[in-house]
Design a protein around this motif. Structure first.
Motif, mmCIF file in Angstrom:
data_model
loop_
_atom_site.group_PDB
_atom_site.id
_atom_site.type_symbol
_atom_site.label_atom_id
_atom_site.label_comp_id
_atom_site.label_asym_id
_atom_site.label_seq_id
_atom_site.Cartn_x
_atom_site.Cartn_y
_atom_site.Cartn_z
ATOM 1 N N LYS A 10 0.825 -1.208 0.000
ATOM 2 C CA LYS A 10 0.000 0.000 0.000
ATOM 3 C C LYS A 10 0.859 1.258 0.000
ATOM 4 N N HIS A 11 2.087 1.147 0.528
ATOM 5 C CA HIS A 11 2.947 2.322 0.617
ATOM 6 C C HIS A 11 3.473 2.770 -0.746
ATOM 7 N N PHE A 12 3.249 1.958 -1.770
ATOM 8 C CA PHE A 12 3.663 2.348 -3.111
ATOM 9 C C PHE A 12 2.649 3.280 -3.774
ATOM 10 N N GLU A 13 1.457 3.403 -3.189
ATOM 11 C CA GLU A 13 0.445 4.289 -3.756
ATOM 12 C C GLU A 13 0.891 5.744 -3.622
ATOM 13 N N ILE A 14 0.605 6.523 -4.651
ATOM 14 C CA ILE A 14 0.939 7.938 -4.651
ATOM 15 C C ILE A 14 -0.247 8.736 -4.117
ATOM 16 N N LEU A 15 -0.023 9.570 -3.140
ATOM 17 C CA LEU A 15 -1.078 10.414 -2.593
ATOM 18 C C LEU A 15 -1.195 11.668 -3.457
ATOM 19 N N ASP A 16 -2.104 11.631 -4.419
ATOM 20 C CA ASP A 16 -2.224 12.710 -5.407
ATOM 21 C C ASP A 16 -3.298 13.722 -5.012
ATOM 22 N N GLU A 17 -3.164 14.281 -3.823
ATOM 23 C CA GLU A 17 -4.132 15.264 -3.352
ATOM 24 C C GLU A 17 -4.002 16.568 -4.135
ATOM 25 N N CYS A 18 -5.126 17.072 -4.624
ATOM 26 C CA CYS A 18 -5.122 18.333 -5.366
ATOM 27 C C CYS A 18 -4.823 19.493 -4.420
ATOM 28 N N LEU A 19 -4.091 20.467 -4.934
ATOM 29 C CA LEU A 19 -3.734 21.639 -4.155
ATOM 30 C C LEU A 19 -4.985 22.309 -3.619
#
Length: 256
Positions: A10-19
């Motif tokens: 799961k730690h390979f997932e990228i947290l792509d939170e929008c600004l």
């Protein structure tokens, strides 16, 4: 849920939170839709049933996401504007993009027979999507203005092109005859050769479609209202100028 030694992946997932404090726009666009429209006998240059189906699909997305304040569509694309402060999916771009395009695509297929009862769906339509952030109100408005200007440019060309084809030209001949012409020359062609005043064509063709929520309507995120196909009456569908100030003055609440 029980943990396992494999959970580290799961730690390979990228947290792509929008600004934060930015408008989030998700644009859905048809893939190879020219081929799709030919295979399914869409009328040229504009097919009212196809446009209505796109609008129906957009309403399906807006029923699912109550934080969408406005949707704008033309031809085979739709843009969905989320509130600046939306916390939907923790503002994760991948989740927003994938869910919007999934809902749009499934709605398009689900409602196909409603708008094309005599045309079998020969193969599944495909749409792609992207997320773009706009930090200011003017940036977001300019984005919508760009899409509406593009709608006008494309429709003017297509109206001339298909009139020439229906008049006997091949597609290559029609394309060659329009190469290098400007808007004034295209308007003159339509009027002099086909007695068509471009400004008299329906607004939906020239301006595209704006979908807003009707004021005072219930929260569309409620579970029992998610997928009611007859609830489009709760949306306001407009075909008008979004580039000038008048629209934003009348709908000033959209930016607050």
């Amino acid at each position: 849920m029980a943990k396992s030694r494999f959970e580290y992946v799961k730690h390979f997932e990228i947290l792509d939170e929008c600004l934060r404090n930015c408008w989030i726009v998700v644009r859905v666009d048809g893939k190879n839709f020219h081929k799709f429209s030919v295979a399914h006998n869409f009328k040229k240059p504009n097919d009212d049933n196809a446009l209505d189906l796109m609008n129906e699909s957009a309403c399906g997305v807006m029923r699912l996401f109550h934080d969408i304040i406005l949707a704008y569509g033309a031809s085979d694309e739709y843009s969905f504007v989320f509130k600046k402060a939306t916390k939907t999916y923790n503002r994760r771009a991948s989740k927003l993009s994938s869910t919007v395009v999934s809902q749009f695509s499934s709605s398009y297929t689900f409602h196909w027979t409603k708008y094309f009862p005599n045309q079998k769906l020969l193969y599944p339509p495909v749409f792609d999507s992207r997320v773009v952030l706009y930090p200011s109100d003017m940036n977001m408005r300019d984005y919508l203005s760009w899409r509406q200007a593009d709608c006008h440019i494309n429709n003017l060309f297509n109206t001339c092109f298909w009139n020439l084809v229906h008049d006997g030209m091949t597609t290559k001949q029609a394309e060659a005859s329009l190469k290098g012409t400007n808007s004034s020359e295209k308007n003159e062609l339509l009027f002099s050769k086909f007695r068509t005043n471009y400004n008299d064509l329906p607004q939906v063709y020239r301006k595209g479609t704006i979908i807003l929520r009707k004021k005072g309507c219930a929260d569309y995120s409620k579970k029992d209202e998610l997928f009611q196909p007859n609830s489009n009456s709760r949306f306001e569908v407009l075909h008008e100028d979004i580039i000038g100030q008048d629209f934003w003055t009348e709908h000033a609440d959209l930016l607050t």
